[in-house]
Design a protein around this motif. Structure first.
Motif, PDB file in Angstrom:
ATOM      1  N   ARG A 163      38.546  50.816  49.418  1.00 41.45           N
ATOM      2  CA  ARG A 163      38.372  51.966  48.527  1.00 41.45           C
ATOM      3  C   ARG A 163      38.939  51.681  47.139  1.00 41.45           C
ATOM      4  O   ARG A 163      38.350  52.063  46.121  1.00 41.45           O
ATOM      5  CB  ARG A 163      39.040  53.193  49.141  1.00 41.45           C
ATOM      6  CG  ARG A 163      38.241  53.782  50.293  1.00 41.45           C
ATOM      7  CD  ARG A 163      39.035  54.800  51.064  1.00 41.45           C
ATOM      8  NE  ARG A 163      38.205  55.521  52.017  1.00 41.45           N
ATOM      9  CZ  ARG A 163      38.673  56.151  53.076  1.00 41.45           C
ATOM     10  NH1 ARG A 163      39.972  56.144  53.329  1.00 41.45           N
ATOM     11  NH2 ARG A 163      37.851  56.782  53.900  1.00 41.45           N
ATOM     12  N   LYS A 164      40.073  51.008  47.114  1.00 36.87           N
ATOM     13  CA  LYS A 164      40.687  50.652  45.835  1.00 36.87           C
ATOM     14  C   LYS A 164      39.778  49.701  45.058  1.00 36.87           C
ATOM     15  O   LYS A 164      39.582  49.850  43.841  1.00 36.87           O
ATOM     16  CB  LYS A 164      42.050  50.002  46.082  1.00 36.87           C
ATOM     17  CG  LYS A 164      42.826  49.675  44.812  1.00 36.87           C
ATOM     18  CD  LYS A 164      44.193  49.087  45.143  1.00 36.87           C
ATOM     19  CE  LYS A 164      44.967  48.755  43.864  1.00 36.87           C
ATOM     20  NZ  LYS A 164      46.298  48.164  44.184  1.00 36.87           N
ATOM     21  N   LYS A 167      36.621  51.650  43.948  1.00 34.51           N
ATOM     22  CA  LYS A 167      36.998  52.602  42.902  1.00 34.51           C
ATOM     23  C   LYS A 167      37.150  51.898  41.560  1.00 34.51           C
ATOM     24  O   LYS A 167      36.681  52.391  40.524  1.00 34.51           O
ATOM     25  CB  LYS A 167      38.301  53.297  43.284  1.00 34.51           C
ATOM     26  CG  LYS A 167      38.784  54.330  42.271  1.00 34.51           C
ATOM     27  CD  LYS A 167      40.080  54.970  42.737  1.00 34.51           C
ATOM     28  CE  LYS A 167      40.607  55.955  41.702  1.00 34.51           C
ATOM     29  NZ  LYS A 167      41.889  56.567  42.117  1.00 34.51           N
ATOM     30  N   SER A 168      37.774  50.726  41.573  1.00 36.13           N
ATOM     31  CA  SER A 168      37.979  49.994  40.321  1.00 36.13           C
ATOM     32  C   SER A 168      36.651  49.540  39.723  1.00 36.13           C
ATOM     33  O   SER A 168      36.468  49.549  38.501  1.00 36.13           O
ATOM     34  CB  SER A 168      38.897  48.790  40.555  1.00 36.13           C
ATOM     35  OG  SER A 168      38.273  47.814  41.365  1.00 36.13           O
ATOM     36  N   GLU A 171      35.067  52.789  38.196  1.00 29.06           N
ATOM     37  CA  GLU A 171      35.803  53.294  37.038  1.00 29.06           C
ATOM     38  C   GLU A 171      35.661  52.377  35.832  1.00 29.06           C
ATOM     39  O   GLU A 171      35.721  52.822  34.690  1.00 29.06           O
ATOM     40  CB  GLU A 171      37.284  53.455  37.390  1.00 29.06           C
ATOM     41  CG  GLU A 171      37.578  54.631  38.297  1.00 29.06           C
ATOM     42  CD  GLU A 171      39.058  54.791  38.577  1.00 29.06           C
ATOM     43  OE1 GLU A 171      39.496  55.937  38.722  1.00 29.06           O
ATOM     44  OE2 GLU A 171      39.771  53.769  38.655  1.00 29.06           O
ATOM     45  N   LEU A 221      36.620  61.294  42.650  1.00 29.08           N
ATOM     46  CA  LEU A 221      35.868  60.054  42.479  1.00 29.08           C
ATOM     47  C   LEU A 221      35.357  59.504  43.801  1.00 29.08           C
ATOM     48  O   LEU A 221      34.190  59.158  43.934  1.00 29.08           O
ATOM     49  CB  LEU A 221      36.752  59.005  41.792  1.00 29.08           C
ATOM     50  CG  LEU A 221      36.130  57.615  41.632  1.00 29.08           C
ATOM     51  CD1 LEU A 221      34.898  57.679  40.752  1.00 29.08           C
ATOM     52  CD2 LEU A 221      37.139  56.645  41.048  1.00 29.08           C
ATOM     53  N   LEU A 222      36.222  59.430  44.816  1.00 30.87           N
ATOM     54  CA  LEU A 222      35.797  58.849  46.084  1.00 30.87           C
ATOM     55  C   LEU A 222      34.760  59.722  46.777  1.00 30.87           C
ATOM     56  O   LEU A 222      33.883  59.219  47.474  1.00 30.87           O
ATOM     57  CB  LEU A 222      37.003  58.620  46.998  1.00 30.87           C
ATOM     58  CG  LEU A 222      37.871  57.425  46.606  1.00 30.87           C
ATOM     59  CD1 LEU A 222      39.082  57.332  47.522  1.00 30.87           C
ATOM     60  CD2 LEU A 222      37.082  56.127  46.681  1.00 30.87           C
TER      61      LEU A 222
END
Length: 251
Positions: A163-164, A167-168, A171, A221-222
């Protein structure tokens, strides 16, 4: 037991399809993978050990069947293009002056599909599998661990990293998540037209753009990412089941 397997396929077809599609990236191979996986399950049903759920066992077979279609890329197409041109991503998009045409709306969703698939291909295989099992199938960590043959704690760590990572990626460049970011779908369409690159044929999703915008207003966001990863099955479930039954008759 075969009847139970048939019931599971009937009840979970859309989820199974979405999961396989996100692993593979195209509808044609997804149908083949699902068909082969279910046929394999039918022929090996006597090997099923009832210390696990039949559905979990089927997920594992589908996952293994998807492995041969796995593709890993080190760089997004956008990064490769801008590096070749010797410019930043923002400059690349700012140099494309284009007002979206009406027909462009018909291919926006498919452009996003390809973009999302590229993001997935940038993720390590274990993160991709773990993320999709959770996102597409909404499985518990213990169930994911059984499919991937890892502990529930390891699943938790892998999910966090996946997820990290995702997400990056979003973004960093996606204007659908942040309107201030440079990467915009209609500019990609213009670039592909100008450079004679194959453009998706286009199709309209049941959800309109207006509904999507309203839906996104109050989502994190997720949650937005989870929503974007919803995929409509190209093959009708009833037709798929009919074809599958024909094949199982000759086993």
């Amino acid at each position: 037991m075969i009847n139970q397997l048939e019931d599971i396929v009937n009840q979970s077809y859309n989820k199974l399809y979405a999961y396989a599609f996100r692993m593979i990236g195209n509808h044609h191979d997804t149908e083949d993978v699902l068909q082969n996986a279910i046929l394999r399950a039918c022929t090996k049903i006597d090997q099923f050990q009832e210390n696990s759920k039949l559905l979990t066992w089927l997920y594992r077979i589908i996952t293994n069947e998807c492995y041969r279609f796995f593709e890993k890329i080190d760089k997004l197409p956008l990064i490769r293009i801008t590096e070749d041109l010797g410019m930043s991503e923002r400059t690349f998009f700012e140099d494309i002056h284009y007002i979206p045409e009406f027909d462009d709306a018909l291919i926006m969703d498919e452009m996003r599909e390809k973009c999302l698939q590229a993001f997935l291909k940038c993720m390590p295989k274990n993160q991709r599998i773990c993320f999709l099992l959770k996102t597409c199938l909404d499985l518990k960590n213990q169930e994911i661990g059984e499919i991937m043959d890892i502990s529930a704690d390891n699943v938790k760590v892998t999910l966090f990293r996946a997820r990290k990572h995702l997400k990056s990626l979003f973004e960093m460049r996606c204007s659908l998540i942040d309107p201030e970011k440079p990467c915009k779908c209609h500019l990609w369409i213009k670039f592909m037209k100008d450079n004679h690159l194959p453009i998706p044929s286009g199709y309209m999703q049941p959800k309109t753009e207006l509904l999507k915008q309203e839906y996104f207003k109050n989502l994190s966001l997720l949650k937005k990412i989870d929503y974007l990863y919803t995929v409509e099955a190209k093959c009708d479930r009833d037709d798929f089941i009919k074809n599958l039954k024909k094949l199982t008759e000759v086993l």
